[in-house]
Motif scaffolding. Structure first.
Motif, short mmCIF file in Angstrom:
data_model
loop_
_atom_site.label_atom_id
_atom_site.label_comp_id
_atom_site.label_asym_id
_atom_site.label_seq_id
_atom_site.Cartn_x
_atom_site.Cartn_y
_atom_site.Cartn_z
N ALA A 1 -6.00 2.91 -7.85
CA ALA A 1 -6.43 3.04 -5.83
C ALA A 1 -7.50 3.86 -5.75
N THR B 1 1.75 1.73 -5.14
CA THR B 1 1.95 3.01 -6.38
C THR B 1 2.91 4.28 -6.11
N THR C 1 -1.92 6.94 -4.76
CA THR C 1 -3.02 7.72 -3.54
C THR C 1 -2.61 8.56 -2.77
N TRP D 1 -1.56 1.65 1.72
CA TRP D 1 -0.71 2.16 -0.01
C TRP D 1 0.71 1.74 0.32
#
Ligand SMILES: Cc1cc2nc3c(=O)[nH]c(=O)nc-3n(C[C@H](O)[C@H](O)[C@H](O)COP(=O)(O)O)c2cc1C
Length: 379
Positions: free
Chosen positions: A120, A132, A136, A148
């Motif tokens: 990240a 993800t 993050t 994100w």
């Protein structure tokens, strides 16, 4: 007796093959993503390398993902002023410098601990959006402008969908990636041979040389492990009723499903076969792309993922109708080879290669790319 020149050549050849050479190897040594993979393969435990590299069963789909790019050729345009090339575009209301996004990949801790956070951080530095589940959070708490997308939906019932959507919206996610192609854990022969234990995804693999203990969750048994077999289109309505987050449905290959995704309120789809890791024998993502794009009929943007290793691959995907690509293994090879700088180099490399491919193909901006730029030549 060797001449001085040939003696020097043999010494250089010896050094190139010696461990001395690999000690001087740094993040700038590999000149493409394939070479990052070679270094990653040397550095990773076999269990970890195989887990990342492998596909399901006979790996037909895994191979097909790459081979599909070999059958599509570019028809470059010439005599166009390409001194300025713009790779930026807007996707779901956010401007991105490159049409490249980091795909969700579970099990990064097989490479290094806290790998999600490392990837990240690299994506943030290279201004690339990342999907993800957890990586993050720290960056968001520090107020960093990370883009994100989240991906871990949990149990697919109405209440969980609503709670999940509200929670990730509060946490700062900008989209939900709903993976729809893994109702069951698939059957992966390489993992089965290696007696891969899915618990390694949390704990990491044994250190090199350490014996491999009997698997706690044998991979062959995990094949029958349901992920979310009761996930249906309803999930999208539930999540959208509870949050404003756009939903990207990942794992569409059939144009009938592409159309249904639109009807059921998806904001985007990714044409994907999970990197050849789920249903072996499924069509290559690039081959499935044009029909899915046609089925969506421009109502929502279409991404694709599977087999992207070069900038020219991205150009071909865009020409066949993708608005952008997700990359799975490529950043993991960078991570395994050189940690965060490796991920950053891979992300930079793919962006740079795309820009160069556009310049050489006579394309100045993404909106100029369409199907007339490619021709499929059957093998
Ligand atoms: C190690 C690994 C783990 C993955 N885990 C997930 C996952 O948890 N969820 C998901 O939707 N896709 C997952 N994928 C699939 C990727 O998101 C993506 O679809 C695929 O890797 C694209 O193919 P590529 O690796 O050739 O770029 C994973 C892929 C790899 C290689």
């Amino acid at each position: 007796m060797l001449s001085r020149r040939s003696a020097f050549r043999s010494l250089a050849a010896l050094a190139a093959g010696s461990p001395l050479f690999s000690q001087t190897e740094d993040v700038n040594t590999p000149v493409n993503v394939h070479e990052f993979e070679e270094i990653a393969k040397r550095k990773l435990h076999k269990l970890a390398y195989d887990f990342i590299a492998s596909g399901a069963e006979d790996e037909r789909t895994l191979r097909a993902n790459r081979e599909a790019f070999d059958r599509v050729f570019l028809l470059p345009r010439v005599m166009i002023d390409v001194s300025e090339i713009d790779t930026s575009s807007t996707f779901l209301g956010i401007r991105h410098e490159f049409p490249i996004f980091v795909a969700p990949t579970g099990g990064k801790n097989l490479v290094i601990p806290n790998a999600d956070e490392t990837v990240a951080a690299a994506a943030l530095n290279k201004k690339i959006a990342i999907c993800t589940a957890t990586g993050t959070q720290k960056l968001i708490e520090e107020g960093k402008p990370v883009v994100w997308w989240t991906n871990l939906i949990g149990t697919p019932d109405k209440r969980s969908a609503e709670t999940y959507a509200r929670r990730v919206e509060d946490q700062g996610a900008q989209a939900i990636v709903l993976t729809v192609d893994n109702p069951y854990q698939s059957n992966r022969d390489r993992n089965n041979h290696n007696r891969f234990d899915y618990a390694y995804m949390q704990t990491g693999v044994p250190k090199p040389g350490e014996p491999i203990p009997p698997p706690r969750i044998p991979a062959t048994a995990a094949m029958h492990k349901p992920h979310n077999p009761n996930l249906t289109w309803q999930w999208i309505g539930w999540a959208k009723g509870a949050s404003k987050l756009p939903i990207i449905v990942k794992g569409i290959l059939n144009p009938l499903d592409a159309a249904l995704a639109v009807q059921n309120g998806a904001d985007a789809i990714s044409v994907s076969n999970h990197g050849g890791r789920q249903l072996d024998g499924a069509i290559a993502s690039l081959d499935a792309l044009p029909e899915c794009v046609d089925a969506v009929g421009g109502k929502i943007p279409v991404l694709m993922d599977g087999g992207i290793r070069r900038g020219q691959d991205i150009l071909k995907a865009l020409a066949l109708g993708a608005k952008g690509v997700l990359i799975g293994r490529a950043p993991l090879w960078g991570l395994a080879a050189f940690g965060q700088p490796g991920v950053e180099r891979v992300l930079w490399m793919l962006g740079a290669e795309l820009k160069l491919a556009m310049g050489l193909a006579g394309v100045r901006k993404l909106s100029e790319i369409d199907r007339r730029l490619v021709r499929k030549i059957p093998a």
